[in-house]
Write a protein that holds these residues in place. Structure first.
Motif, PDB file in Angstrom:
ATOM      1  N   SER A   1      54.094  43.738  71.249  1.00 14.84           N
ATOM      2  CA  SER A   1      54.512  42.421  71.656  1.00 14.84           C
ATOM      3  C   SER A   1      53.887  41.299  70.853  1.00 14.84           C
ATOM      4  O   SER A   1      52.754  40.918  71.039  1.00 14.84           O
ATOM      5  CB  SER A   1      54.239  42.171  73.126  1.00 14.84           C
ATOM      6  N   ALA A   2      54.678  40.744  69.945  1.00 15.54           N
ATOM      7  CA  ALA A   2      54.218  39.645  69.105  1.00 15.54           C
ATOM      8  C   ALA A   2      54.087  38.361  69.897  1.00 15.54           C
ATOM      9  O   ALA A   2      53.409  37.439  69.479  1.00 15.54           O
ATOM     10  CB  ALA A   2      55.189  39.442  67.938  1.00 15.54           C
ATOM     11  N   GLN A   3      54.741  38.266  71.052  1.00 15.51           N
ATOM     12  CA  GLN A   3      54.730  37.038  71.831  1.00 15.51           C
ATOM     13  C   GLN A   3      53.556  36.963  72.801  1.00 15.51           C
ATOM     14  O   GLN A   3      53.137  35.898  73.196  1.00 15.51           O
ATOM     15  CB  GLN A   3      56.044  36.914  72.626  1.00 15.51           C
ATOM     16  N   GLU A   4      53.028  38.098  73.195  1.00 14.79           N
ATOM     17  CA  GLU A   4      52.014  38.110  74.243  1.00 14.79           C
ATOM     18  C   GLU A   4      50.956  39.146  73.918  1.00 14.79           C
ATOM     19  O   GLU A   4      51.274  40.264  73.507  1.00 14.79           O
ATOM     20  CB  GLU A   4      52.687  38.439  75.578  1.00 14.79           C
ATOM     21  N   GLN A   5      49.688  38.797  74.106  1.00 13.88           N
ATOM     22  CA  GLN A   5      48.624  39.750  73.810  1.00 13.88           C
ATOM     23  C   GLN A   5      48.710  40.954  74.729  1.00 13.88           C
ATOM     24  O   GLN A   5      48.952  40.836  75.927  1.00 13.88           O
ATOM     25  CB  GLN A   5      47.261  39.083  73.935  1.00 13.88           C
ATOM     26  N   ALA A   6      48.475  42.128  74.158  1.00 10.66           N
ATOM     27  CA  ALA A   6      48.587  43.376  74.910  1.00 10.66           C
ATOM     28  C   ALA A   6      47.288  43.767  75.594  1.00 10.66           C
ATOM     29  O   ALA A   6      47.290  44.629  76.467  1.00 10.66           O
ATOM     30  CB  ALA A   6      49.037  44.505  73.982  1.00 10.66           C
ATOM     31  N   TYR A   7      46.184  43.149  75.199  1.00 11.07           N
ATOM     32  CA  TYR A   7      44.881  43.557  75.732  1.00 11.07           C
ATOM     33  C   TYR A   7      43.978  42.339  75.898  1.00 11.07           C
ATOM     34  O   TYR A   7      44.312  41.230  75.470  1.00 11.07           O
ATOM     35  CB  TYR A   7      44.217  44.575  74.797  1.00 11.07           C
ATOM     36  N   GLY A   8      42.824  42.560  76.491  1.00 13.85           N
ATOM     37  CA  GLY A   8      41.880  41.465  76.674  1.00 13.85           C
ATOM     38  C   GLY A   8      40.516  41.959  77.102  1.00 13.85           C
ATOM     39  O   GLY A   8      40.247  43.171  77.141  1.00 13.85           O
ATOM     40  N   ASP A   9      39.647  41.034  77.428  1.00 13.06           N
ATOM     41  CA  ASP A   9      38.276  41.324  77.840  1.00 13.06           C
ATOM     42  C   ASP A   9      38.274  42.271  79.044  1.00 13.06           C
ATOM     43  O   ASP A   9      38.986  42.059  80.019  1.00 13.06           O
ATOM     44  CB  ASP A   9      37.576  40.008  78.202  1.00 13.06           C
ATOM     45  N   GLY A  10      37.471  43.332  78.962  1.00 12.40           N
ATOM     46  CA  GLY A  10      37.329  44.257  80.076  1.00 12.40           C
ATOM     47  C   GLY A  10      38.178  45.509  80.002  1.00 12.40           C
ATOM     48  O   GLY A  10      38.023  46.419  80.824  1.00 12.40           O
ATOM     49  N   GLU A  11      39.084  45.597  79.021  1.00  9.60           N
ATOM     50  CA  GLU A  11      39.906  46.799  78.903  1.00  9.60           C
ATOM     51  C   GLU A  11      39.040  47.988  78.485  1.00  9.60           C
ATOM     52  O   GLU A  11      38.149  47.868  77.640  1.00  9.60           O
ATOM     53  CB  GLU A  11      41.011  46.585  77.874  1.00  9.60           C
ATOM     54  N   TRP A  12      39.328  49.164  79.072  1.00  6.23           N
ATOM     55  CA  TRP A  12      38.531  50.374  78.792  1.00  6.23           C
ATOM     56  C   TRP A  12      39.398  51.611  78.933  1.00  6.23           C
ATOM     57  O   TRP A  12      40.159  51.743  79.885  1.00  6.23           O
ATOM     58  CB  TRP A  12      37.356  50.435  79.766  1.00  6.23           C
ATOM     59  N   PHE A  13      39.324  52.498  77.929  1.00  7.93           N
ATOM     60  CA  PHE A  13      40.052  53.759  77.944  1.00  7.93           C
ATOM     61  C   PHE A  13      39.080  54.923  77.791  1.00  7.93           C
ATOM     62  O   PHE A  13      38.094  54.825  77.057  1.00  7.93           O
ATOM     63  CB  PHE A  13      41.050  53.855  76.777  1.00  7.93           C
TER      64      PHE A  13
ATOM     65  N   PHE B   1      44.432  49.235  65.428  1.00  4.99           N
ATOM     66  CA  PHE B   1      45.012  49.599  66.719  1.00  4.99           C
ATOM     67  C   PHE B   1      45.382  48.357  67.519  1.00  4.99           C
ATOM     68  O   PHE B   1      46.515  48.187  67.977  1.00  4.99           O
ATOM     69  CB  PHE B   1      43.986  50.458  67.465  1.00  4.99           C
ATOM     70  N   TYR B   2      44.445  47.441  67.630  1.00  7.38           N
ATOM     71  CA  TYR B   2      44.654  46.243  68.443  1.00  7.38           C
ATOM     72  C   TYR B   2      45.577  45.241  67.753  1.00  7.38           C
ATOM     73  O   TYR B   2      46.338  44.533  68.413  1.00  7.38           O
ATOM     74  CB  TYR B   2      43.294  45.628  68.780  1.00  7.38           C
ATOM     75  N   TYR B   3      45.529  45.192  66.429  1.00  7.52           N
ATOM     76  CA  TYR B   3      46.433  44.323  65.683  1.00  7.52           C
ATOM     77  C   TYR B   3      47.890  44.722  65.935  1.00  7.52           C
ATOM     78  O   TYR B   3      48.746  43.874  66.257  1.00  7.52           O
ATOM     79  CB  TYR B   3      46.126  44.413  64.189  1.00  7.52           C
ATOM     80  N   LEU B   4      48.195  46.005  65.823  1.00  6.95           N
ATOM     81  CA  LEU B   4      49.564  46.470  66.007  1.00  6.95           C
ATOM     82  C   LEU B   4      50.025  46.337  67.449  1.00  6.95           C
ATOM     83  O   LEU B   4      51.203  46.083  67.711  1.00  6.95           O
ATOM     84  CB  LEU B   4      49.688  47.919  65.539  1.00  6.95           C
ATOM     85  N   ARG B   5      49.123  46.490  68.380  1.00 10.69           N
ATOM     86  CA  ARG B   5      49.496  46.299  69.783  1.00 10.69           C
ATOM     87  C   ARG B   5      50.028  44.892  70.018  1.00 10.69           C
ATOM     88  O   ARG B   5      50.948  44.683  70.806  1.00 10.69           O
ATOM     89  CB  ARG B   5      48.292  46.560  70.693  1.00 10.69           C
ATOM     90  N   ASN B   6      49.442  43.920  69.340  1.00  8.06           N
ATOM     91  CA  ASN B   6      49.865  42.528  69.509  1.00  8.06           C
ATOM     92  C   ASN B   6      51.054  42.147  68.630  1.00  8.06           C
ATOM     93  O   ASN B   6      51.850  41.289  69.008  1.00  8.06           O
ATOM     94  CB  ASN B   6      48.709  41.578  69.190  1.00  8.06           C
ATOM     95  N   GLN B   7      51.169  42.756  67.459  1.00  4.59           N
ATOM     96  CA  GLN B   7      52.088  42.242  66.450  1.00  4.59           C
ATOM     97  C   GLN B   7      53.378  43.029  66.246  1.00  4.59           C
ATOM     98  O   GLN B   7      54.381  42.458  65.817  1.00  4.59           O
ATOM     99  CB  GLN B   7      51.364  42.157  65.090  1.00  4.59           C
ATOM    100  N   LEU B   8      53.392  44.318  66.534  1.00  3.82           N
ATOM    101  CA  LEU B   8      54.570  45.116  66.242  1.00  3.82           C
ATOM    102  C   LEU B   8      55.592  45.028  67.369  1.00  3.82           C
ATOM    103  O   LEU B   8      55.292  45.309  68.527  1.00  3.82           O
ATOM    104  CB  LEU B   8      54.158  46.578  66.020  1.00  3.82           C
ATOM    105  N   ASP B   9      56.818  44.636  67.021  1.00  3.94           N
ATOM    106  CA  ASP B   9      57.882  44.459  68.011  1.00  3.94           C
ATOM    107  C   ASP B   9      58.591  45.790  68.233  1.00  3.94           C
ATOM    108  O   ASP B   9      59.572  46.111  67.566  1.00  3.94           O
ATOM    109  CB  ASP B   9      58.859  43.393  67.526  1.00  3.94           C
ATOM    110  N   THR B  10      58.146  46.569  69.195  1.00  4.50           N
ATOM    111  CA  THR B  10      58.727  47.892  69.431  1.00  4.50           C
ATOM    112  C   THR B  10      60.042  47.822  70.206  1.00  4.50           C
ATOM    113  O   THR B  10      60.791  48.796  70.226  1.00  4.50           O
ATOM    114  CB  THR B  10      57.746  48.789  70.203  1.00  4.50           C
ATOM    115  N   GLU B  11      60.323  46.711  70.843  1.00  8.72           N
ATOM    116  CA  GLU B  11      61.583  46.615  71.590  1.00  8.72           C
ATOM    117  C   GLU B  11      62.788  46.759  70.664  1.00  8.72           C
ATOM    118  O   GLU B  11      63.849  47.221  71.081  1.00  8.72           O
ATOM    119  CB  GLU B  11      61.656  45.281  72.338  1.00  8.72           C
TER     120      GLU B  11
END
Length: 256
Positions: free
Chosen positions: A17-29, A144-154
């Protein structure tokens, strides 16, 4: 298991999603790395707010280690950090400190994007050098985080590929990712819609061939990796998401 956590970080660089951030402070996997029913180790990724040289960044930390009998056979202790600009999605600093069966690295890289240079500090060998940095370079964690925000998978079509400049150790490496399609996975969380990607890797050393890896990523605004399969020279290895917290968006699960 050698270098697997490094590969894991490359594999999970897939989303959106290029329009909206996919992650933020506190995310944990947390991921379980396993051969069938046998657990070989665990890997985690977490995100915190921080400051670097007066800039607001996300401090991303990744850790990987072997466990149980695997630890006795081949001990792995890997630790990674990346400091990423919260608005520009570019890394300012990258840390790689690993011990894989006695093979060790202790490196910190400072990125100067304005002057297109990287300062590579090798603490193991007590050296420091300045290396040319290409445009739009990412490190192996920030990608990883760059593509989460920038790649339009839709709007992705099956067969579409994405190429990136990835900088680590002493130079730039080309990274290519191919979109394979969509699939609903049965997971411990329930039925999850996913996007399927194939990262291209070097064959003949760890992997059977260039297309030995497959990654399933949640088809929602989080775009988090949920399953990774690697066909190795000997056997097959999987990494499964087992725990998560701090998601920025709702986790999409199909109700039965």
């Amino acid at each position: 298991m050698k270098k697997y956590f490094t590969i894991l970080l490359l594999l999970i660089s897939v989303a959106i999603s290029a329009q909206e951030q996919a992650y933020g402070d506190g995310e944990w996997f947390k991921f379980r790395v396993h051969y069938g029913l046998i657990t070989a180790g665990y890997a985690t990724l977490k995100v915190d707010n921080a400051m670097v040289d007066g800039k607001e960044v996300y401090h991303i930390q990744g850790e990987g280690h072997t466990t149980g009998m695997t630890r006795w056979v081949f001990n792995v202790e890997d630790y990674y950090q990346s400091y990423v600009d919260r608005e520009l999605d570019i890394p300012y600093r990258f840390v790689r400190k690993i011990n894989e069966g006695g093979y060790k690295k202790d490196i910190m890289i400072d990125f100067d994007h304005d002057n297109q240079k990287a300062i590579v500090n090798n603490y193991k060998h007590k050296t420091s050098e300045e290396v040319l940095l290409p445009d739009n370079a990412q490190d192996m964690v920030s990608s990883f985080y760059y593509l989460r925000n920038q790649l339009d998978t839709e709007n992705l079509k099956v067969g579409h590929t994405v190429d990136m400049n990835m900088f680590f150790d002493r130079g730039t490496h080309k990274f290519r990712l191919k979109f394979l399609g969509r699939e609903t996975l049965n997971t411990t969380f329930g039925k999850v819609p996913t996007l399927i990607f194939r990262p291209y890797v070097e064959s003949g050393r760890v992997f059977k061939e260039e297309e030995s890896l497959t990654v399933w990523v949640t088809d929602d605004k989080n775009k988090m990796p949920i399953l990774i399969k690697a066909d190795l020279m000997v056997g097959s290895l999987k990494a499964s998401l087992t725990e998560y917290k701090g998601l920025k968006h709702q986790f999409k699960i199909i109700a039965e």
